[in-house]
Design a protein around this motif. Structure first.
Motif, PDB file in Angstrom:
ATOM      1  N   ASN A   1       0.845  -1.186   0.000  1.00 27.31           N
ATOM      2  CA  ASN A   1       0.000   0.000   0.000  1.00 27.31           C
ATOM      3  C   ASN A   1       0.886   1.244   0.000  1.00 27.31           C
ATOM      4  N   VAL A   2       0.291   2.426  -0.068  1.00 28.36           N
ATOM      5  CA  VAL A   2       1.071   3.661  -0.180  1.00 28.36           C
ATOM      6  C   VAL A   2       1.925   3.886   1.065  1.00 28.36           C
ATOM      7  N   ALA A   3       1.365   3.658   2.241  1.00 26.31           N
ATOM      8  CA  ALA A   3       2.124   3.853   3.481  1.00 26.31           C
ATOM      9  C   ALA A   3       3.347   2.955   3.516  1.00 26.31           C
TER      10      ALA A   3
ATOM     11  N   THR B   1      -0.501   7.918  13.848  1.00 25.37           N
ATOM     12  CA  THR B   1       0.878   8.294  13.544  1.00 25.37           C
ATOM     13  C   THR B   1       0.923   9.172  12.304  1.00 25.37           C
ATOM     14  N   ALA B   2       0.140   8.845  11.307  1.00 25.15           N
ATOM     15  CA  ALA B   2       0.076   9.607  10.060  1.00 25.15           C
ATOM     16  C   ALA B   2      -1.202   9.250   9.328  1.00 25.15           C
ATOM     17  N   THR B   3      -1.576  10.104   8.383  1.00 27.20           N
ATOM     18  CA  THR B   3      -2.650   9.822   7.437  1.00 27.20           C
ATOM     19  C   THR B   3      -2.069   9.910   6.038  1.00 27.20           C
ATOM     20  N   VAL B   4      -2.414   8.961   5.180  1.00 23.56           N
ATOM     21  CA  VAL B   4      -1.819   8.890   3.843  1.00 23.56           C
ATOM     22  C   VAL B   4      -2.912   8.821   2.786  1.00 23.56           C
ATOM     23  N   PHE B   5      -2.767   9.625   1.753  1.00 23.56           N
ATOM     24  CA  PHE B   5      -3.564   9.544   0.536  1.00 23.56           C
ATOM     25  C   PHE B   5      -2.619   9.235  -0.626  1.00 23.56           C
TER      26      PHE B   5
ATOM     27  N   LEU C   1       1.970   8.031  -7.046  1.00 24.80           N
ATOM     28  CA  LEU C   1       2.260   7.084  -5.976  1.00 24.80           C
ATOM     29  C   LEU C   1       0.928   6.518  -5.502  1.00 24.80           C
ATOM     30  N   ILE C   2       0.649   5.295  -5.921  1.00 21.83           N
ATOM     31  CA  ILE C   2      -0.620   4.655  -5.582  1.00 21.83           C
ATOM     32  C   ILE C   2      -0.346   3.249  -5.055  1.00 21.83           C
ATOM     33  N   ALA C   3      -1.326   2.692  -4.379  1.00 21.22           N
ATOM     34  CA  ALA C   3      -1.192   1.328  -3.856  1.00 21.22           C
ATOM     35  C   ALA C   3      -1.189   0.326  -5.003  1.00 21.22           C
ATOM     36  N   ASP C   4      -0.446  -0.756  -4.809  1.00 13.72           N
ATOM     37  CA  ASP C   4      -0.470  -1.841  -5.788  1.00 13.72           C
ATOM     38  C   ASP C   4      -1.863  -2.472  -5.819  1.00 13.72           C
TER      39      ASP C   4
END
Length: 648
Positions: A4-6, A220-224, A246-249
């Motif tokens: 995923n992006v994170a 801890t963080a938020t990711v888009f 930058l996207i999730a697989d």
């Protein structure tokens, strides 16, 4: 299995550790962000380290908190910060340029990068496909000096967004729905990543609204992802060259899952005095309000102000109501002026303030005592507004503007006109005239720091003793915020560079006698504090750890902690422990004396041990979750001492 992006962001910046949940990892930091309420201490720490020049790709110091200049303290600190940014090679955002988070998003944020900020809402820039993390000031100082940030590898909560927001519902209602479901502890130990077809209907600034209040979830963080919408935003900022996808697989997975159907959302409100105290707005209709407040980093976008302007256009606000407009950036304000939205707000009866944090952190616009305030800000902790016995509700710009017209909390869907449609500026104004570029390395070496009389160096911290016999000075409940530990606002924050003075305000909202009792405890070895769940939630301000440490705090025993404050305690040599059995919380009372024996060896070799209660023939079992590195920091009396020892 894909990432995923994170996970991609962490993997690309991993210096030590692995992606194993709970393991301590070290991450390379590309960018840093400091604001003036925390930045003065960061600059003093850089001076103490002997830094020659920033090692990051981009570091920026913003002046957005302490803008009220009633005497010399704030302007003196502005001059100090300006000189420090010139000396250490940082960008300098001058007073009036705006709130750090949207300005950073507009001018410096880059997809795929890491950002560490000495402000808990740094997570807002996760909207740009960044790993953006709030931290204590000394952690940010270390990052500026080229050191990694160390965190425990979080779980990743994947939130799938489907559908489209209905009229009168906006991004603020999305994050309020998350808080309704998960409350202020729901994000602890997690990165929240949003994905799914619903993203197509959320602008970059909508995503900023959602990412910003990930801090209120304790995340801890938020990711888009960085997708075409992020590219569109950067193009508007004349920075399309900084974009990459930058996207999730396709086969990415998440540790935890949730789904929000945007189509089903309704206007929501967080009641006093917690962002997690969320209900539907129609449950609060007819609740009278004294103030409606638009702005803050939690609703910083052009449309957040423009929609409010369209709702009140050619109308008048309710009699006796204060309608406060707090622009979030100079660029945003210029665009709102150009589209005549400011004129619509002013003709309705609104009060226009300068671009900055302002009332969000109690720096002006405090509500009257005994009256309700309805705000688009991210927090409504007790007293944060600047009024001790405040009553603050949180809602979307639509709800706040609708309520300004009626003088009571109003479901905007009940207004007898169609939902206004807001268009982006026909010609967006890019304005970075108040964002100064860093000096070159050669130029920086000739700059002297400008220190006013209110700037005092950090006192020496002593090492952790081996034998401690200390009284419990405070026994407090759940969700104690850093605002309750050490308030912000115009009365307190001007002393942020003067630890002996700012410490006088420590815990005053909970126990006004704490300062005097703490000072007395220093003569006999210090003291302890006992707390319930989520101790230290809220702001990243390290003063909330540093001031109690200065007053003799040696140990905190809590049921659990907010992430940033836990790390700040470690950084300033305070031992953060948790109960092995949470029922022991009720076994201890204020005034009990705790006996720690052979403590230095015990915390080095054991994670769980017992603490004796003097004169009661009883014990409580406690534990710590410190890494080996963090144990050595606490033993040394804090991070500054630890760094000095390493340099010898």
């Amino acid at each position: 299995m894909g990432l995923n992006v994170a996970q991609k962001l962490i993997k690309d910046h991993l210096i030590s550790g692995s992606l194993q949940k709970g393991e301590e990892i070290g991450l390379k930091i590309d960018q840093t962000l400091t604001q003036d309420a925390t930045g003065t201490m960061v600059m003093l720490e850089l001076e103490a380290m002997g830094l020659d020049y920033a090692k990051t790709e981009a570091s920026a110091q913003y002046v957005d908190h302490n803008l009220i200049q009633v005497d010399n303290k704030n302007p003196d600190d502005h001059l100090f910060l300006e000189s420090a940014t010139q000396r250490f090679g940082l960008h300098y955002s001058r007073p009036g340029n705006g709130v750090s988070h949207p300005v950073h998003m507009q001018r410096l944020a880059k997809p795929g990068k890491t950002l560490l900020g000495s402000d808990s809402h740094t997570c807002a820039n996760g909207c740009m496909g960044m790993l953006a993390i709030g931290a204590g000031g000394i952690d940010v100082a270390m990052a500026i000096a080229g050191e990694p940030i160390y965190i425990k590898m979080p779980e990743v909560l994947g939130v799938k967004l489907v559908g489209n927001l209905p009229d009168w519902v906006s991004a603020k209602d999305v994050i309020l729905e998350m808080l309704r479901r998960h409350d202020v502890k729901g994000g602890i130990g997690k990165i929240i990543e949003y994905y799914g077809p619903g993203l197509e209907h959320l602008t970059a600034m909508d995503r900023h609204v959602i990412a910003n209040m990930g801090a209120e979830l304790g995340a801890t963080a938020t990711v888009f992802p960085s997708d075409k919408e992020v590219k569109r935003f950067l193009k508007k900022q004349n920075r399309e060259v900084d974009w990459h996808e930058l996207i999730a697989d396709d086969d990415a997975n998440y540790d935890l899952h949730d789904t929000i159907n945007l189509t089903e959302l309704e206007p929501l409100v967080a009641k006093p005095s917690s962002p997690g105290n969320v209900v539907k707005v129609n449950e609060l209709e007819e609740t009278p309000i004294y103030q409606s407040y638009i702005g803050s980093s939690a609703n910083p976008g052009f449309r957040d102000f423009a929609i409010a302007a369209e709702i009140v256009k050619n109308k008048q606000i309710a009699t006796g109501l204060s309608f406060d407009i707090n622009p979030t950036s100079r660029q945003m304000l210029t665009n709102l002026v150009g589209e005549l939205h400011i004129a619509s707000l002013l003709q309705s009866g609104a009060r226009l303030h300068q671009a900055g944090c302002n009332g969000c952190i109690g720096m002006g616009q405090a509500p009257a005592s005994g009256r309700n305030s309805l705000r688009t800000t991210p927090r409504n902790f007790p007293g944060r507004s600047g009024t001790r016995e405040d009553s603050v509700y949180l809602a979307s710009p639509e709800t706040v503007a609708a309520s300004a017209l009626t003088g009571k909390i109003t479901d905007p869907r009940t207004l007898n006109f169609a939902y206004p449609k807001v268009n982006e500026p026909t010609k967006s104004m890019v304005d970075d005239h108040l964002l100064d570029e860093p000096l070159s390395y050669q130029e920086a070496q000739h700059v002297d720091l400008v220190k006013g009389p209110n700037i005092v160096s950090i006192p020496e911290m002593d090492t952790l003793p081996n034998e401690i016999e200390i009284p419990i000075l405070l026994h407090v409940g759940d969700n104690i915020s850093t605002d309750e530990i050490l308030a912000g606002g115009a009365r307190v924050l001007p002393y942020r560079s003067n630890l002996p003075e700012i410490s006088k305000f420590t815990f005053e909202a909970i126990d006004p006698s704490y300062y005097e009792r703490g000072m007395n405890s220093k003569e006999t070895g210090g003291h302890a504090i006992i707390s319930g769940y989520n101790y230290g939630q809220g702001s990243s301000r390290e003063h909330a750890a540093l001031a109690p440490s200065y007053l003799g705090l040696r140990v905190v025993i809590a049921k659990d902690y907010a992430r940033i404050h836990w790390q700040n305690l470690v950084n300033f040599g305070v031992l953060p422990l948790t109960f092995s059995n949470e029922k022991d919380f009720n076994k201890l009372t204020q005034g009990d004396v705790l006996e720690f024996s052979n403590l230095r060896e015990v915390i080095t070799k054991q994670q769980e041990f017992s603490v004796s209660i003097k004169d009661r023939d009883d014990k409580v079992n406690v534990k710590h979750t410190l890494s080996e590195r963090q144990v050595h920091i606490v033993l040394a009396g804090g991070l500054i001492n630890w760094i000095r020892a390493k340099q010898v």
